[in-house]
Design a protein around this motif. Structure first.
Motif, PDB file in Angstrom:
ATOM      1  N   GLY A  93       0.820  -1.203   0.000  1.00 18.28           N
ATOM      2  CA  GLY A  93       0.000   0.000   0.000  1.00 18.28           C
ATOM      3  C   GLY A  93       0.854   1.252   0.000  1.00 18.28           C
ATOM      4  N   GLY A  94       0.369   2.280  -0.638  1.00 19.79           N
ATOM      5  CA  GLY A  94       1.055   3.567  -0.640  1.00 19.79           C
ATOM      6  C   GLY A  94       2.371   3.579  -1.385  1.00 19.79           C
ATOM      7  N   GLY A  95       2.604   2.580  -2.230  1.00 16.97           N
ATOM      8  CA  GLY A  95       3.835   2.535  -3.008  1.00 16.97           C
ATOM      9  C   GLY A  95       5.034   1.964  -2.273  1.00 16.97           C
ATOM     10  N   ARG A  96       4.798   1.346  -1.104  1.00 18.45           N
ATOM     11  CA  ARG A  96       5.919   0.821  -0.311  1.00 18.45           C
ATOM     12  C   ARG A  96       6.645  -0.337  -0.996  1.00 18.45           C
ATOM     13  N   ILE A  97       5.903  -1.196  -1.696  1.00 21.12           N
ATOM     14  CA  ILE A  97       6.537  -2.314  -2.408  1.00 21.12           C
ATOM     15  C   ILE A  97       7.402  -1.773  -3.546  1.00 21.12           C
ATOM     16  N   LEU A  98       6.880  -0.809  -4.296  1.00 27.00           N
ATOM     17  CA  LEU A  98       7.673  -0.185  -5.363  1.00 27.00           C
ATOM     18  C   LEU A  98       8.953   0.423  -4.805  1.00 27.00           C
ATOM     19  N   LYS A  99       8.826   1.131  -3.715  1.00 27.44           N
ATOM     20  CA  LYS A  99       9.987   1.768  -3.088  1.00 27.44           C
ATOM     21  C   LYS A  99      11.022   0.719  -2.704  1.00 27.44           C
ATOM     22  N   CYS A 100      10.579  -0.397  -2.162  1.00 28.60           N
ATOM     23  CA  CYS A 100      11.480  -1.482  -1.787  1.00 28.60           C
ATOM     24  C   CYS A 100      12.164  -2.064  -3.018  1.00 28.60           C
ATOM     25  N   LEU A 101      11.399  -2.291  -4.083  1.00 25.48           N
ATOM     26  CA  LEU A 101      11.987  -2.838  -5.309  1.00 25.48           C
ATOM     27  C   LEU A 101      13.022  -1.880  -5.893  1.00 25.48           C
ATOM     28  N   PHE A 102      12.744  -0.582  -5.849  1.00 24.25           N
ATOM     29  CA  PHE A 102      13.728   0.392  -6.326  1.00 24.25           C
ATOM     30  C   PHE A 102      14.999   0.336  -5.480  1.00 24.25           C
ATOM     31  N   LYS A 103      14.828   0.151  -4.195  1.00 22.44           N
ATOM     32  CA  LYS A 103      15.980   0.071  -3.285  1.00 22.44           C
ATOM     33  C   LYS A 103      16.871  -1.127  -3.641  1.00 22.44           C
ATOM     34  N   HIS A 104      16.255  -2.198  -4.117  1.00 21.52           N
ATOM     35  CA  HIS A 104      16.986  -3.430  -4.457  1.00 21.52           C
ATOM     36  C   HIS A 104      17.101  -3.615  -5.974  1.00 21.52           C
ATOM     37  N   GLU A 105      17.014  -2.532  -6.722  1.00 22.89           N
ATOM     38  CA  GLU A 105      16.962  -2.603  -8.186  1.00 22.89           C
ATOM     39  C   GLU A 105      18.143  -3.378  -8.784  1.00 22.89           C
ATOM     40  N   ALA A 106      19.314  -3.253  -8.223  1.00 20.68           N
ATOM     41  CA  ALA A 106      20.494  -3.945  -8.761  1.00 20.68           C
ATOM     42  C   ALA A 106      20.428  -5.457  -8.533  1.00 20.68           C
ATOM     43  N   GLU A 107      19.559  -5.886  -7.622  1.00 20.11           N
ATOM     44  CA  GLU A 107      19.496  -7.301  -7.250  1.00 20.11           C
ATOM     45  C   GLU A 107      18.280  -8.032  -7.815  1.00 20.11           C
ATOM     46  N   ILE A 108      17.352  -7.316  -8.416  1.00 24.12           N
ATOM     47  CA  ILE A 108      16.122  -7.962  -8.869  1.00 24.12           C
ATOM     48  C   ILE A 108      16.285  -8.552 -10.264  1.00 24.12           C
ATOM     49  N   SER A 109      15.340  -9.398 -10.632  1.00 25.86           N
ATOM     50  CA  SER A 109      15.374 -10.083 -11.930  1.00 25.86           C
ATOM     51  C   SER A 109      15.235  -9.091 -13.087  1.00 25.86           C
ATOM     52  N   ASN A 110      15.702  -9.520 -14.254  1.00 28.19           N
ATOM     53  CA  ASN A 110      15.595  -8.683 -15.454  1.00 28.19           C
ATOM     54  C   ASN A 110      14.141  -8.409 -15.815  1.00 28.19           C
ATOM     55  N   ALA A 111      13.276  -9.397 -15.642  1.00 28.99           N
ATOM     56  CA  ALA A 111      11.856  -9.223 -15.977  1.00 28.99           C
ATOM     57  C   ALA A 111      11.208  -8.164 -15.083  1.00 28.99           C
ATOM     58  N   CYS A 112      11.487  -8.235 -13.808  1.00 34.02           N
ATOM     59  CA  CYS A 112      10.938  -7.238 -12.879  1.00 34.02           C
ATOM     60  C   CYS A 112      11.536  -5.864 -13.144  1.00 34.02           C
ATOM     61  N   ASN A 113      12.815  -5.835 -13.429  1.00 31.42           N
ATOM     62  CA  ASN A 113      13.492  -4.589 -13.746  1.00 31.42           C
ATOM     63  C   ASN A 113      12.881  -3.941 -14.988  1.00 31.42           C
ATOM     64  N   ALA A 114      12.501  -4.754 -15.960  1.00 28.78           N
ATOM     65  CA  ALA A 114      11.871  -4.226 -17.179  1.00 28.78           C
ATOM     66  C   ALA A 114      10.538  -3.557 -16.856  1.00 28.78           C
ATOM     67  N   VAL A 115       9.772  -4.143 -15.919  1.00 29.65           N
ATOM     68  CA  VAL A 115       8.501  -3.544 -15.507  1.00 29.65           C
ATOM     69  C   VAL A 115       8.753  -2.210 -14.812  1.00 29.65           C
TER      70      VAL A 115
END
Length: 119
Positions: A93-115
């Motif tokens: 909620g409130g964009g918290r998951i997005l914020k977390c994914l951005f924080k770990h952007e270098a570690e996430i999958s290519n597919a998620c990074n593309a989104v």
């Protein structure tokens, strides 16, 4: 009854407008006010408006919600493992998951990074 018909028509018109135009067009003034310097990707603009956007126009709020719903649907499959690995303790909620994914952007999958970096 007569009062509700114009309001319903206005809401449907704003919703259709939000679906046919991009968030960059609909929220142009809000993005200029709150999101200068933010990388112009849908996810980053959405995150910025969720965090910093105050007094958004009605059409921008609808566009934000529409884009948020679309991003959520798209990312649920492509980012599910990344969310489980890096953001499992985050309350949605409130964009918290997005914020977390951005924080770990270098570690996430290519597919998620593309989104996250979709223009």
């Amino acid at each position: 009854m007569k009062f509700y018909i114009p309001i319903l028509f206005l809401f449907l018109n704003l919703t259709l407008n939000a679906q046919s135009k991009s968030i960059y067009e609909i929220c142009k003034s809000e993005i200029a006010s709150y999101c200068q310097g933010v990388k112009p990707t849908k996810a980053r603009i959405l995150q910025c408006l969720l965090e910093k956007g105050k007094d958004l126009s009605e059409s921008c709020e609808i566009a934000q919600k529409t884009l948020g719903d679309a991003m959520k649907a798209k990312s649920q499959g492509l980012c599910k493992e990344d969310v489980s690995e890096h953001c499992r303790w985050i309350i949605p909620g409130g964009g918290r998951i997005l914020k977390c994914l951005f924080k770990h952007e270098a570690e996430i999958s290519n597919a998620c990074n593309a989104v996250l970096n979709e223009p």
